[in-house]
Design an enzyme around this catalytic site. Structure first.
Site, short mmCIF file in Angstrom:
data_model
loop_
_atom_site.label_atom_id
_atom_site.label_comp_id
_atom_site.label_asym_id
_atom_site.label_seq_id
_atom_site.Cartn_x
_atom_site.Cartn_y
_atom_site.Cartn_z
N HIS A 72 0.84 -1.20 0.00
CA HIS A 72 0.00 0.00 0.00
C HIS A 72 0.88 1.25 0.00
O HIS A 72 1.74 1.40 0.84
CB HIS A 72 -0.93 0.02 1.23
N TYR A 200 -9.70 5.63 7.34
CA TYR A 200 -9.97 5.95 8.75
C TYR A 200 -11.01 7.07 8.75
O TYR A 200 -10.79 8.11 8.12
CB TYR A 200 -8.72 6.46 9.45
N PRO A 292 -4.78 1.01 18.46
CA PRO A 292 -4.46 0.49 17.12
C PRO A 292 -4.64 1.50 15.99
O PRO A 292 -4.33 1.21 14.85
CB PRO A 292 -5.41 -0.70 16.96
N LYS A 296 0.52 0.56 14.99
CA LYS A 296 1.89 0.54 15.51
C LYS A 296 2.21 -0.64 16.42
O LYS A 296 3.38 -0.97 16.62
CB LYS A 296 2.15 1.83 16.31
N TYR A 384 3.46 6.91 9.75
CA TYR A 384 2.63 5.75 9.38
C TYR A 384 3.49 4.63 8.80
O TYR A 384 3.30 3.45 9.11
CB TYR A 384 1.56 6.18 8.37
P1 FAS Z 1 1.17 -10.78 22.14
O1 FAS Z 1 0.12 -10.38 23.15
O2 FAS Z 1 0.78 -10.92 20.71
O3 FAS Z 1 1.82 -12.19 22.55
C1 FAS Z 1 2.09 -12.46 23.91
C2 FAS Z 1 2.09 -13.97 24.05
O4 FAS Z 1 2.43 -14.27 25.42
C3 FAS Z 1 0.71 -14.57 23.78
O5 FAS Z 1 0.81 -15.64 22.88
C4 FAS Z 1 0.24 -15.03 25.16
O6 FAS Z 1 -0.56 -16.19 25.11
C5 FAS Z 1 1.56 -15.29 25.86
N1 FAS Z 1 1.43 -15.23 27.32
C6 FAS Z 1 0.68 -14.38 28.06
N2 FAS Z 1 0.77 -14.70 29.37
C7 FAS Z 1 1.61 -15.77 29.45
C8 FAS Z 1 2.10 -16.56 30.52
N3 FAS Z 1 1.68 -16.32 31.76
N4 FAS Z 1 2.95 -17.57 30.25
C9 FAS Z 1 3.35 -17.81 28.97
N5 FAS Z 1 2.90 -17.12 27.91
C10 FAS Z 1 2.04 -16.11 28.15
N6 FAS Z 1 -1.74 -3.87 16.69
C11 FAS Z 1 -1.79 -3.30 15.48
O7 FAS Z 1 -0.75 -2.85 14.98
N7 FAS Z 1 -2.99 -3.21 14.80
C12 FAS Z 1 -4.15 -3.74 15.32
O8 FAS Z 1 -5.21 -3.66 14.70
C13 FAS Z 1 -4.14 -4.36 16.58
N8 FAS Z 1 -5.27 -4.92 17.12
C14 FAS Z 1 -5.21 -5.51 18.36
C15 FAS Z 1 -6.35 -6.10 18.95
C16 FAS Z 1 -6.27 -6.69 20.22
C17 FAS Z 1 -7.50 -7.32 20.85
C18 FAS Z 1 -5.05 -6.69 20.93
C19 FAS Z 1 -4.96 -7.30 22.33
C20 FAS Z 1 -3.92 -6.12 20.35
C21 FAS Z 1 -3.99 -5.54 19.06
N9 FAS Z 1 -2.87 -4.99 18.45
C22 FAS Z 1 -2.90 -4.40 17.23
C23 FAS Z 1 -1.63 -5.02 19.08
C24 FAS Z 1 -1.05 -6.39 18.85
O9 FAS Z 1 -0.94 -6.64 17.47
C25 FAS Z 1 0.26 -6.42 19.58
O10 FAS Z 1 1.00 -5.22 19.38
C26 FAS Z 1 1.10 -7.60 19.21
O11 FAS Z 1 0.34 -8.75 19.39
C27 FAS Z 1 2.34 -7.56 20.10
O12 FAS Z 1 2.95 -8.78 20.02
P2 FAS Z 1 3.59 -9.44 21.33
O13 FAS Z 1 4.38 -8.40 22.05
O14 FAS Z 1 4.23 -10.68 20.86
O15 FAS Z 1 2.36 -9.74 22.31
C1 PHB Z 2 -6.22 -4.04 10.68
O1 PHB Z 2 -6.27 -4.30 9.46
O2 PHB Z 2 -6.52 -4.87 11.56
C2 PHB Z 2 -5.78 -2.66 11.11
C3 PHB Z 2 -5.21 -1.82 10.17
C4 PHB Z 2 -4.80 -0.54 10.56
C5 PHB Z 2 -4.99 -0.14 11.88
C6 PHB Z 2 -5.57 -1.00 12.81
C7 PHB Z 2 -5.96 -2.28 12.42
O3 PHB Z 2 -4.62 1.11 12.26
#
Ligand code: FAS
Ligand code: PHB
Length: 389
Positions: A72, A200, A292, A296, A384
């Site tokens: 993109h 957005y 989100p 980032k 971005y």
């Molecule tokens: P993660 O949370 O992905 O991974 C952590 C891992 O640790 C998990 O697998 C978990 O099961 C494990 N863990 C937790 N407790 C533990 C324990 N006690 N023992 C062992 N393992 C354990 N970011 C974006 O850029 N765009 C988005 O749209 C977006 N949407 C999101 C929606 C939601 C609901 C959430 C919660 C986050 C979102 N994020 C988004 C942010 C997300 O993408 C995170 O930045 C990304 O998953 C970060 O990766 P990790 O740091 O690996 O953490």
């Molecule tokens: C997504 O595609 O899940 C997405 C993309 C951009 C954002 C947040 C979520 O800023």
């Protein structure tokens, strides 16, 4: 069991770090509470900065994302009357890659076995010990048996709710936090996107985001009050709200379909300082959370892993302990800039309950300025696509 690096969490941060260390012959083990299928079932990020793609390329794991990901060169800001396109390719010379976090995590998971990266799934009661000493260790239970892993250093990649950050004495750290008065309701559906780039939207009824995973799979969001429950949002109600908030042009191109997944996620800005305590490093959501809006979260986890893997290789292979000492400041410098961008775009594109007429005029004025200023658009574009690491 002994290893050099014990990594807690097999999300994108933990798996990326594990692979980068294994590629340098560093012994490590990734300890994950959930099953691999459960990790993959979480629908999260969708937009990758170049740092994330480059780390996968360094590992030789970028083939699928380059084949299936969507390059993109721009995205759009809408506010009911107009669509402001931010031409990131023209303004920065860079692009972003639309490729779901689920798929990136799957690529890392699939490569673990063939590359000798040990990942323990189903680890319960994970606890960190002696992180202030030169002999930290992690205990957990798996299949009913108590286990212990002794390591030279522990890296917490266990997300916002994991045990790593909590293993640091409260007196040794500082929390910076803003909890937002709304959440994002997301829907994933096998329907073509309504637009070829992200939109957005800040509408009088609230925020909406039109995103995608592929030419046949769309990801949409609307913001909802924190009191809302997903059970009260049937698919039609979500599609109806999206059509209003995205505006008539986008609405005319929305294809409806059954939700493959739908959920409500709370929004917060959160940073824990420092990102290192003794022989514990924190990476990704274990240390920081962004709303989100700026796409980032996952990409910040990747830049943390870029810094942490370099520091660990510097220490464990070249005896450079200073690299470990410098990790937190180096990572936080980029974290705070991304926190600012995510907060500012959230502030611009959402209607806050406490806002009055003046705050709304500020949003309109800022969108007017962005629409009329290449400098303003460049500032948004360079954040971005991702600031330099
Ligand atoms: P993660 O949370 O992905 O991974 C952590 C891992 O640790 C998990 O697998 C978990 O099961 C494990 N863990 C937790 N407790 C533990 C324990 N006690 N023992 C062992 N393992 C354990 N970011 C974006 O850029 N765009 C988005 O749209 C977006 N949407 C999101 C929606 C939601 C609901 C959430 C919660 C986050 C979102 N994020 C988004 C942010 C997300 O993408 C995170 O930045 C990304 O998953 C970060 O990766 P990790 O740091 O690996 O953490
Ligand atoms: C997504 O595609 O899940 C997405 C993309 C951009 C954002 C947040 C979520 O800023």
């Amino acid at each position: 069991m002994k290893t050099e690096v014990a990594i807690i969490g097999a999300g994108p941060a933990g798996l990326l770090l594990g692979h980068l260390l294994r590629a340098e012959g560093i012994d490590c083990v990734v300890i994950e509470r959930q099953t691999g299928d459960h990790v993959l079932s979480r629908i999260r990020a969708g937009v990758l900065e170049s740092i994330t793609v480059e780390l996968m390329a360094r590992l030789g794991l970028d083939a699928r994302m380059r084949a299936e990901g969507l390059v993109h060169g721009g995205f759009n800001l809408a506010d009911g009357e107009r669509l402001i396109r931010i031409d990131v390719a023209e303004l920065t010379g860079q692009t972003v890659l639309v490729y779901g976090q689920t798929e990136l995590t799957r690529d890392l998971m699939d490569a673990a076995g063939p590359r000798g990266l040990e990942v323990v799934y189903g680890a319960d009661d994970v606890a960190l010990h002696a992180i202030d000493s030169d002999a930290p260790y992690v205990t957990y239970t798996c299949k009913g048996r108590a286990r212990r892993i002794d390591a030279a250093i522990v890296v917490g990649c266990d997300g916002f709710h994991g045990p790593s950050r909590r293993a640091i004495p409260a007196s040794a750290g500082r929390v910076f936090e803003r909890v937002y008065p709304f959440g994002w309701l997301g829907i994933l559906a096998d329907v073509p996107p309504c637009n070829h780039e992200l939109i957005y939207a800040n509408h009088e009824r609230g925020f909406a985001l039109a995103s995608m995973r592929s030419p046949t799979r769309s990801r949409y969001y609307i913001d909802v009050p924190l009191t809302e429950r997903i059970e009260d949002w049937d698919d039609d109600r979500i599609w109806d709200e999206l059509a209003v908030r995205l505006g008539p042009d986008a609405a005319a191109h929305i294809t409806r379909g059954p939700a493959l997944e739908k959920s409500i996620a709370p929004l917060r800005s959160f940073v824990f300082e420092p990102m290192r305590h003794g022989n514990l490093l924190l990476c990704g959501d274990a240390a920081h959370i962004v709303p989100p809006t700026g796409a980032k979260g996952l990409n910040l986890a990747a830049s943390d892993i870029h810094y942490a893997s370099a520091a660990l290789i510097g220490w464990l292979r070249h005896g450079d302990r200073d690299a470990i000492a410098a990790y937190s400041d180096k990572a936080l410098a980029r974290v705070w800039k991304s926190e600012r961008f995510s907060w500012s775009l959230t502030r611009l594109m959402h209607r806050f309950p406490e806002d009055g007429a003046f705050e709304r005029r500020m949003q309109v004025a800022e969108l007017d300025y962005i629409a009329s200023s290449e400098a303003a658009q460049r500032a948004i574009a360079e954040n971005y696509v991702g600031l330099p690491v």
